[in-house]
Design a protein around this motif. Structure first.
Motif, short mmCIF file in Angstrom:
data_model
loop_
_atom_site.label_atom_id
_atom_site.label_comp_id
_atom_site.label_asym_id
_atom_site.label_seq_id
_atom_site.Cartn_x
_atom_site.Cartn_y
_atom_site.Cartn_z
N GLY A 67 0.80 -1.22 0.00
CA GLY A 67 0.00 0.00 0.00
C GLY A 67 0.84 1.27 0.00
N LYS A 68 2.12 1.15 -0.28
CA LYS A 68 3.02 2.30 -0.29
C LYS A 68 3.15 2.82 -1.73
CE LYS A 68 5.56 0.60 3.70
NZ LYS A 68 6.88 0.26 4.25
N VAL A 69 2.06 3.43 -2.19
CA VAL A 69 1.96 3.84 -3.58
C VAL A 69 3.01 4.89 -3.95
CG1 VAL A 69 0.42 4.86 -5.31
CG2 VAL A 69 -0.48 3.25 -3.63
N GLU A 70 3.18 5.89 -3.10
CA GLU A 70 4.14 6.95 -3.42
C GLU A 70 5.58 6.42 -3.42
OE1 GLU A 70 3.44 9.80 -4.83
OE2 GLU A 70 1.34 9.16 -4.68
N ALA A 93 10.45 0.97 -20.90
CA ALA A 93 9.10 0.44 -21.12
C ALA A 93 8.54 -0.14 -19.82
CB ALA A 93 9.13 -0.63 -22.22
N ILE A 94 9.35 -0.89 -19.10
CA ILE A 94 8.90 -1.49 -17.84
C ILE A 94 8.53 -0.40 -16.83
CG2 ILE A 94 9.64 -2.85 -15.83
CD1 ILE A 94 11.34 -4.51 -17.89
N ALA A 95 9.36 0.64 -16.76
CA ALA A 95 9.09 1.73 -15.81
C ALA A 95 7.81 2.47 -16.18
CB ALA A 95 10.28 2.70 -15.77
N TYR A 96 7.63 2.78 -17.46
CA TYR A 96 6.40 3.45 -17.89
C TYR A 96 5.18 2.57 -17.63
CZ TYR A 96 8.73 7.43 -20.08
OH TYR A 96 9.45 8.58 -20.29
N GLY A 97 5.32 1.27 -17.88
CA GLY A 97 4.21 0.35 -17.60
C GLY A 97 3.87 0.33 -16.12
N GLY A 98 4.90 0.31 -15.27
CA GLY A 98 4.68 0.33 -13.82
C GLY A 98 4.02 1.62 -13.36
N LEU A 99 4.47 2.73 -13.91
CA LEU A 99 3.84 4.02 -13.57
C LEU A 99 2.39 4.07 -14.06
CD1 LEU A 99 6.88 6.35 -14.28
CD2 LEU A 99 5.82 5.95 -12.04
N GLY A 100 2.15 3.47 -15.22
CA GLY A 100 0.78 3.38 -15.72
C GLY A 100 -0.10 2.57 -14.79
N ASN A 101 0.44 1.46 -14.28
CA ASN A 101 -0.32 0.63 -13.33
C ASN A 101 -0.71 1.44 -12.09
OD1 ASN A 101 -0.09 -1.65 -14.96
ND2 ASN A 101 1.70 -2.43 -13.88
N ILE A 102 0.25 2.21 -11.59
CA ILE A 102 -0.02 3.03 -10.41
C ILE A 102 -1.13 4.04 -10.70
CG2 ILE A 102 0.93 4.84 -8.90
CD1 ILE A 102 3.61 3.26 -9.04
N GLU A 104 -3.41 3.94 -13.00
CA GLU A 104 -4.69 3.26 -13.20
C GLU A 104 -5.31 2.85 -11.86
OE1 GLU A 104 -6.67 -0.42 -15.72
OE2 GLU A 104 -4.49 -0.18 -15.75
N GLN A 105 -4.49 2.32 -10.95
CA GLN A 105 -5.00 1.94 -9.63
C GLN A 105 -5.57 3.14 -8.88
OE1 GLN A 105 -2.06 -0.18 -7.37
NE2 GLN A 105 -1.93 -1.85 -8.85
N LEU A 106 -4.97 4.30 -9.08
CA LEU A 106 -5.42 5.51 -8.40
C LEU A 106 -6.62 6.15 -9.10
CD1 LEU A 106 -1.97 7.13 -7.52
CD2 LEU A 106 -3.57 5.96 -5.96
N GLY A 107 -7.00 5.59 -10.26
CA GLY A 107 -8.14 6.14 -10.99
C GLY A 107 -7.78 7.31 -11.90
N ASN A 108 -6.50 7.56 -12.07
CA ASN A 108 -6.03 8.64 -12.95
C ASN A 108 -5.87 8.08 -14.36
OD1 ASN A 108 -5.83 10.22 -10.61
ND2 ASN A 108 -3.72 9.58 -10.27
N LEU A 109 -6.98 7.90 -15.04
CA LEU A 109 -6.98 7.15 -16.29
C LEU A 109 -6.26 7.85 -17.44
CD1 LEU A 109 -10.55 5.58 -16.18
CD2 LEU A 109 -8.37 4.61 -15.41
N GLU A 110 -6.37 9.16 -17.53
CA GLU A 110 -5.64 9.88 -18.60
C GLU A 110 -4.13 9.77 -18.38
OE1 GLU A 110 -6.52 11.02 -21.47
OE2 GLU A 110 -8.68 10.81 -21.19
N GLU A 111 -3.68 9.88 -17.12
CA GLU A 111 -2.26 9.74 -16.81
C GLU A 111 -1.80 8.31 -17.08
OE1 GLU A 111 -4.48 11.22 -14.88
OE2 GLU A 111 -3.72 13.19 -14.32
N ALA A 112 -2.65 7.34 -16.74
CA ALA A 112 -2.33 5.93 -17.00
C ALA A 112 -2.20 5.71 -18.51
CB ALA A 112 -3.41 5.02 -16.42
N ARG A 113 -3.13 6.27 -19.25
CA ARG A 113 -3.08 6.13 -20.72
C ARG A 113 -1.77 6.69 -21.26
NH1 ARG A 113 -7.47 8.76 -24.96
NH2 ARG A 113 -6.41 8.09 -26.85
N GLU A 114 -1.39 7.85 -20.78
CA GLU A 114 -0.14 8.47 -21.25
C GLU A 114 1.07 7.57 -20.96
OE1 GLU A 114 2.60 12.28 -20.02
OE2 GLU A 114 0.42 12.51 -19.87
N MET A 115 1.15 7.03 -19.76
CA MET A 115 2.26 6.14 -19.40
C MET A 115 2.23 4.87 -20.23
SD MET A 115 4.08 7.65 -17.09
CE MET A 115 3.68 9.27 -17.73
N GLY A 140 -5.44 -0.76 -24.18
CA GLY A 140 -6.81 -1.13 -24.51
C GLY A 140 -7.73 -1.13 -23.31
N ARG A 141 -7.23 -1.67 -22.19
CA ARG A 141 -8.04 -1.72 -20.96
C ARG A 141 -8.39 -0.30 -20.48
NH1 ARG A 141 -4.61 -4.21 -18.17
NH2 ARG A 141 -3.82 -2.42 -17.05
N VAL A 142 -7.40 0.58 -20.47
CA VAL A 142 -7.64 1.95 -20.01
C VAL A 142 -8.58 2.69 -20.98
CG1 VAL A 142 -6.56 4.20 -19.63
CG2 VAL A 142 -5.58 2.18 -18.60
#
Length: 170
Positions: A67-70, A93-102, A104-115, A140-142
């Motif tokens: 639960g240590k998102v930050e 790519a792995i880092a951007y994917g991981g940041l996208g996951n974060i 998306e989990q936080l509900g920041n879908l536009e930021e997730a899409r960008e990552m 696609g999911r986002v």
């Protein structure tokens, strides 16, 4: 004994990551984090960039489970900075994917899409099918969550095609 300092470090790292994964499964997240931090320190001492990236990814995963998102975001940003310095497209790519996951989990879908779109672009360049399929699936999911259904369907079909081709080869 193997005569290659870097090779031995890699073998030790594989064992440590394996032990940390067992700790994650059994819920011993603090122990997993401790093992991975020791592994990261060894990889840093040996200047092993691939091991550093892999261990940072594993650390971020444990931080998210705790639960240590930050902290996880900071770990992925650390990985991103290191990868940018070395122009390591796979680690980027792995880092951007991981940041996208974060995001998306936080509900920041536009930021997730960008990552995720940065991840996808890099995966297209590296041409690693498993990573490319995952990246298509993430975008696609986002997009489906953003109600961009036609574009989401197109990308999810590409993900499915890649996954089917991989299973046919196996």
């Amino acid at each position: 004994a193997c005569g290659k300092k870097n090779g031995c470090e890699g073998f030790a790292s594989n064992a440590v990551v394996g032990l940390a994964k067992i700790c994650k499964i059994t819920g011993e997240l603090s122990k997993a984090l401790e093992l991975l931090q020791e592994d990261l320190n060894a990889a840093l001492r040996a200047n092993q960039h691939m091991l550093i990236s892999r261990t940072l990814r594993e650390i971020a995963d444990v931080q998210l489970q705790m639960g240590k998102v930050e902290q996880a975001r900071a770990t992925y940003n650390n990985m991103l900075e290191r990868a940018e310095t070395r122009r390591d497209r796979k680690a980027l790519a792995i880092a951007y994917g991981g940041l996208g996951n974060i995001e998306e989990q936080l509900g920041n879908l536009e930021e997730a899409r960008e990552m995720y779109e940065k991840d996808l672009s890099l995966c297209k360049e590296t041409r690693i099918d498993s990573a490319l399929g995952r990246a298509y699936g993430n975008v696609g999911r986002v997009l489906s969550k953003l109600e961009c259904f036609e574009e989401a369907e197109e990308l999810l079909k590409k993900d499915l095609e890649i996954m089917r081709n991989q299973s046919d080869r196996a």
